[in-house]
Write a protein that holds these residues in place. Structure first.
Motif, short mmCIF file in Angstrom:
data_model
loop_
_atom_site.label_atom_id
_atom_site.label_comp_id
_atom_site.label_asym_id
_atom_site.label_seq_id
_atom_site.Cartn_x
_atom_site.Cartn_y
_atom_site.Cartn_z
N ALA A 5 1.23 -1.20 0.14
CA ALA A 5 -0.21 0.20 0.02
C ALA A 5 0.67 1.25 0.24
CB ALA A 5 -0.42 -0.32 1.06
N ILE A 6 1.91 1.20 0.81
CA ILE A 6 2.78 2.03 0.78
C ILE A 6 4.43 1.65 0.09
CG2 ILE A 6 2.01 4.28 1.96
CD1 ILE A 6 3.35 3.22 4.31
N GLY A 7 4.86 2.60 -0.01
CA GLY A 7 6.56 1.48 -0.94
C GLY A 7 6.69 1.12 -1.48
N LEU A 23 6.22 -4.71 6.08
CA LEU A 23 5.51 -4.80 6.59
C LEU A 23 4.14 -5.27 6.19
CD1 LEU A 23 6.51 -2.21 9.15
CD2 LEU A 23 7.54 -5.19 9.08
N SER A 24 3.75 -6.52 7.37
CA SER A 24 2.41 -6.48 7.32
C SER A 24 1.55 -4.96 7.40
CB SER A 24 2.05 -7.59 7.80
OG SER A 24 1.63 -7.11 8.94
N ASP A 25 0.42 -5.04 7.26
CA ASP A 25 -0.16 -3.58 8.04
C ASP A 25 -0.38 -4.25 9.85
OD1 ASP A 25 -2.56 -1.38 7.38
OD2 ASP A 25 -3.84 -2.88 8.70
N GLY A 26 -1.16 -4.75 9.39
CA GLY A 26 -0.88 -5.15 11.09
C GLY A 26 -0.03 -4.87 11.91
N GLY A 81 1.60 2.99 12.44
CA GLY A 81 1.49 3.34 11.28
C GLY A 81 1.77 3.94 11.06
N ASP A 82 3.00 4.82 11.57
CA ASP A 82 3.62 5.84 10.86
C ASP A 82 4.71 5.74 9.97
OD1 ASP A 82 5.61 7.78 10.68
OD2 ASP A 82 7.09 7.24 11.98
N VAL A 142 11.06 -1.34 2.86
CA VAL A 142 10.51 -1.00 1.54
C VAL A 142 10.20 -0.58 2.12
CG1 VAL A 142 12.85 -1.69 0.55
CG2 VAL A 142 10.80 -3.15 0.73
N GLY A 143 8.43 -1.04 2.67
CA GLY A 143 7.39 -1.16 2.28
C GLY A 143 6.34 -1.65 3.18
N VAL A 144 4.65 -1.30 3.06
CA VAL A 144 3.64 -1.49 4.08
C VAL A 144 2.80 -2.39 3.15
CG1 VAL A 144 2.42 -1.43 5.73
CG2 VAL A 144 4.17 0.02 5.58
N MET A 145 2.36 -3.54 3.11
CA MET A 145 0.96 -4.77 3.01
C MET A 145 -0.02 -4.04 3.42
SD MET A 145 2.56 -6.33 0.55
CE MET A 145 1.36 -7.82 -0.04
N PRO A 146 -1.41 -3.96 2.26
CA PRO A 146 -2.37 -3.18 3.04
C PRO A 146 -3.18 -4.16 3.45
CG PRO A 146 -2.54 -4.22 0.29
CD PRO A 146 -1.10 -4.26 0.96
#
Lengths: 100, 872
Positions: free
Chosen positions: B198-200, B218-221, B229-230, B248-252
């Motif tokens: 979702a990001i990254g 990272l997972s969203d959780g 949630g930073d 490098v990213g965060v999954m939805p």
């Protein structure tokens, strides 16, 4: 829907900008008992749609808001077809008259 | 009165003809026109003349809307009827809510798990590719990294990805170290599944290798829990086990891998494997996902990869006897859930039938009481279609109320069901009450409403005059009696089917809970520790850690003994390795694969697993001593039948101590390691002091309540290393009960459904007998007056209940026996035709009939002949 002369004239009046009940009654010359059921039928079949006039606009003229009618796209088409039929009828009538 | 006022009066009078829902606008339109009508001085009554047209307008609208208006009127009447008899309404609504509610909940489960496509791009083309070991009846083995490289060249697959799951300790930031589930994936995975952070960003192909630094998503959780949630978390470096990895990213939210391995990952890591790791053809650690190439069918892909596998098996010793299998991800993800869900769905569908039959009985009884009223309506001119519309509306309103209550109940029931069913619902699937469930509920509600309406309408008075002449009581008896009895018999039959299914499942659960797992689970506390930090790179440090923690644990008050094992029975993990037996000539058609366990010396004593022969490990079996092993009875019987395996030698084919011969020093009894319902696998135990595995489960035998030792266990580990997280702490009894949670959950759901169905049937029997006694009061009066004994009347009524139930039970039993095969895959050591279970169910149902018949039978004996005859 059956296009009578009355329904055609009511649609023609609306197409010409006469948009509320008594105004249509005035220009067509038909009684309210003919015009209103015709309006209901045309609206039910999707040839017309109605909307209420904005309260503010009506208040400016010092009267209650009216219900305005307008032709839908299929109404415009139906009117054109009906007028066409009437013109053909008229031409045929003239031909018959001359033939006599 | 002015002409305008007069015209307005006419319009107001005529307005009553206009259908109610159009009346307000209609009157507004006419009022606006009349008020603004320009007066013609010569025709002062023009406005009145125009207002008369309102009558034609109103009559036209009324004629157009007559049917709809009647329906609205009937609906209002039905609503008033429902409100006027609150007890009756409540009974029908609750009965329906019960049936509809559980069906909505189970539909939500079925829809989420079986019906809806998986949340990936074109999921029907996605497959899992597994290795198989047909010689050992094993059909799903992870592939090796080398296979991944080999299979990518196949034309049958347009895309392929490699995944391995596990648990890691994360730390190195300001938060305390934590154990999380991780999925290590190749860069090709996310584009293939059609998912993205979702990001990254996701991973790049360079990050599959050690050429680029390893990174994580990272997972969203985890992102919300650990980092609040930073979004600035991108670029931060964390410690994953003992490696530094940049985020490098965060999954939805809800993004998850398909299949049995996916669903709970909190961290996604790039593969980051060295050339040697990519070339490894012996470590079967990787799940392979692939997308079928355009125009390639599943069977074509299977054929192509099987040809390749056969060639590789012939060429490479590592792949001898290894086959392949391609399974669509949908089948893989939901196949274990299907039998359970279908049985549960069947169960609740039967409950809905019982509830519907029950509601029909109630509605028929009320209709019988209202026949006099309907006859009066007919006499006053109501048409048959109007009476039908009335009956439909009555039933639709009740069904609608039942449906609304059912939806609320279903939403609650779903929350209860999902945890009960354990792993049946894959974690990667979202299951909830949504628009589709609401639509389904609306559908069955409408269907039931119309069905009830039709049943009730079919029983309207045949003859108006006859109905008007007779009392309401006798009319009902004549028309609805037979149908009511049929409905009662149906309910009993369905309840018997459900009770039998629940009984068989209960039998299985009882048998499962009495299975001897091969060890004594009482007073055992278990928890896991993984030695992954830099401090434990060397084997001696791991051995020292194990010894230190065990010593501290055994010194804690309330601890009888403590041990460690690499994979605890029923813990969901097992490790296996290819094994060679000294003196046994290698057979090209046989690959010996044996489960490997690494244990501390007093593991068998702590778990109370009996030695069959030889000796257990001792403290002297360490890295300086001769490598030794203990085999289990299953392995001993398979490879040394009628011989003593002690002092024979075996070695493993892969791993760091491959090639070293281990001497067998003992034979230990079998343990059901995988599940209680599966036989023990062949096992080899090795001393932890010689193998020093880095991840293990500690087991404590407590003097008293094991869960009370949790704090002491954490303290002991913390005292040795404060940075090691302790996780998965559970008593052994909790592990055992968790291991058959699915069977128990199915049993619980069926049992609740069956008990509800039985209760509804009981109420139906009671209602039917009570009603029949009410109808027969005059007859009973006459019989008593003619000298019949009260006992014979009592028995006669009871016989009626027993006969109805007997017929229903017989039909139900026949149906249960016929449908038993559907259930057999879920049963354990229980035949679907188990006579004991069926006998108990029939006996229970007959008892229910007698209990339900008692009160009406007593009522029948209290009939006063004089009063009954006088009333007649």
């Amino acid at each position: 829907m059956r296009m009578t002369l009355a329904t055609t004239l009511v649609m023609q009046a609306i197409g010409a900008g006469h948009r509320h009940g008594f105004d249509i009654v005035e220009v067509t010359g038909y009684p309210t008992g003919t015009v209103y059921p015709a309006l209901r039928r045309l609206e039910r079949d999707g040839y017309l749609r109605s909307r209420w006039e904005a309260e503010r606009a009506a208040a400016r003229d010092g009267r209650p808001a009216r219900r305005y009618y307008e032709l839908t796209a299929s109404g415009v088409k139906a009117l054109e077809a009906a007028v066409d039929t009437l013109q053909q009828l008229d031409a045929a009538r003239l031909r018959v008259k001359h033939a006599r | 009165m002015t002409p305008l006022r007069f015209a307005q009066t006419i319009v107001r009078a005529v307005a009553r003809l206009v259908p109610r829902w159009q009346r307000r606008d209609w009157q507004r339109e006419w009022d606006a026109e009349l008020q603004h009508h320009t007066f013609d001085q010569h025709q002062p009554f023009g406005v009145v003349s125009r207002s008369t047209g309102a009558l034609a307008d109103a009559v036209y609208l009324r004629s157009q809307a007559l049917q709809l208006d009647v329906l609205v009127h009937d609906a209002m009447l039905a609503w008033r009827n429902a409100v006027r008899r609150p007890a009756f309404t409540l009974l029908v609504v609750l009965t329906l809510a019960l049936g509809i509610g559980v069906n909505s909940a189970v539909f939500a489960l079925l829809d989420g798990v079986l019906l809806r496509p998986l949340p990936y791009r074109d999921p029907s083309r996605l497959v899992f590719v597994w290795h198989t070991l047909p010689s050992q009846n094993i059909f799903e083995v992870e592939a090796t990294a080398w296979d991944y490289g080999d299979w990518r060249s196949l034309r049958a697959f347009s895309e392929m990805a490699l995944v391995s799951g596990g648990a890691v300790t994360i730390g190195g930031d300001s938060e305390p170290p934590e154990r999380v589930r991780i999925s290590t994936v190749t860069a090709s995975l996310m584009p293939m599944l059609g998912i993205a952070p979702a990001i990254g960003r996701g991973f790049t192909p360079a990050e599959d290798t050690t050429d680029a630094p390893g990174v994580v998503v990272l997972s969203d959780g985890l992102w919300r829990r650990r980092y609040g949630g930073d979004p600035a978390v991108l670029g931060r470096v964390i410690q994953v086990n003992n490696e530094r990895r940049a985020i490098v990213g965060v999954m939805p939210r809800g993004a998850a891998l398909p299949g049995p391995t996916g669903g709970d990952e909190e961290l996604w890591a790039s593969a980051h494997m060295s050339a040697a790791e990519w070339a490894n053809e012996r470590s079967h650690n990787f799940v392979i996902l692939a997308r079928l190439a355009d125009g390639t069918s599943l069977s074509q892909a299977s054929a192509e990869i099987e040809i390749r596998a056969a060639r590789v098996a012939a060429e490479r010793p590592s792949h001898r006897n290894v086959g392949v299998r391609v399974i669509p991800i949908t089948e893989q993800t939901v196949k274990s859930a299907r039998p359970t869900l279908l049985v549960v769905a069947g169960g609740v569908a039967l409950l809905l039938l019982v509830a519907s039959a029950n509601a029909s009985t109630l509605l028929l009884a009320r209709a019988a009481n209202r026949q006099h009223e309907l006859a009066v309506r007919t006499a006053l001119g109501a048409t048959r279609s109007h009476l039908l519309s009335l009956a439909m509306m009555d039933c639709l309103v009740l069904a609608l109320l039942g449906g609304l209550a059912g939806l609320a109940l279903g939403s609650w029931a779903l929350g209860v069901m999902v945890p009960l069913l354990g792993n049946t619902v894959p974690k990667s699937l979202a299951v909830g009450v949504d628009a589709r469930v609401a639509l389904f509920t609306a559908g069955i509600t409408t269907l039931l409403g119309v069905l009830f309406g039709a049943i009730v309408a079919a029983h309207r008075p045949a003859s108006v005059t006859a109905s008007l002449k007779t009392t309401a009581r006798t009319t009902g008896a004549a028309t609805g009696g037979r149908l009511r009895r049929v409905l009662v018999v149906t309910q009993v039959a369905l309840a018997v089917v459900l009770l039998s299914a629940a009984g068989l499942m209960l039998n299985s659960v009882v048998k499962l809970s009495h299975v001897n797992a091969g060890f004594d689970p009482r007073r055992l506390l278990t928890f896991r520790v993984a030695l992954t930090t830099q401090n434990y790179a060397a084997a001696p440090s791991r051995v020292a850690f194990g010894a230190d923690v065990l010593q501290r644990l055994e010194g804690s008050p309330g601890v009888r003994s403590a041990a460690l094992v690499s994979a605890i029975p029923l813990g969901g993990t097992r490790g296996a390795n290819g094994v060679e037996i000294e003196g046994r000539p290698p057979n090209p058609n046989e690959t010996i694969i044996i489960d490997q366990r690494h244990i501390s010396p007093n593991y068998f004593q702590t778990m109370a697993i009996p030695m069959v022969s030889g000796r257990p490990f001792t403290a002297t079996d360490d890295s300086r001593a001769e490598p030794v092993t203990i085999v289990n009875r299953a392995m001993a019987e398979r490879y040394w039948p009628n011989q003593n395996p002690i002092d024979r030698r075996v070695r493993v084919a892969a791993g760091y101590d491959s090639g070293v011969w281990f001497r067998i020093v003992g034979v230990i009894d079998n343990v059901r390691h995988i599940s209680l319902s599966r036989e023990a696998p062949m096992e080899m135990y090795r001393p932890f002091a010689q193998t020093a595995v880095g991840g293990f489960t500690l087991v404590i035998k407590a003097d008293g309540e094991p869960s009370a030792l949790g704090a002491a266990a954490r303290t002991a580990v913390k005292a040795v290393d404060p940075n090691l997280p302790v996780y998965d702490m559970r008593t052994m009894e909790e592990r055992i009960s968790g291991s058959f949670a699915q069977t128990r959950g199915t049993m619980m759901l069926l049992l609740v459904t069956a008990v509800l169905a039985a209760l509804l049937s009981g109420v139906a029997i009671y209602g039917s007998i009570w009603y029949s006694v009410s109808q027969r009061v005059p007859e009973i009066g006459v019989r008593l007056a003619l000298g019949a004994s009260r006992a014979s009347i009592f028995l006669g009524v009871l016989r009626h209940a027993v006969v109805l139930t007997g017929i229903g039970s017989a039909l139900g039993l026949a149906a249960s026996l016929a449908a038993g095969r559907m259930l057999s895959s879920l049963l354990f050591q229980t035949a679907a035709t188990d006579p004991g279970t069926h006998a108990v169910v029939i006996a229970g149902t007959m008892t229910l009939a007698v209990v339900a018949g008692l009160v009406p039978a007593r009522r029948a004996t209290r009939v006063d002949p004089m009063t009954a005859l006088r009333n007649e």
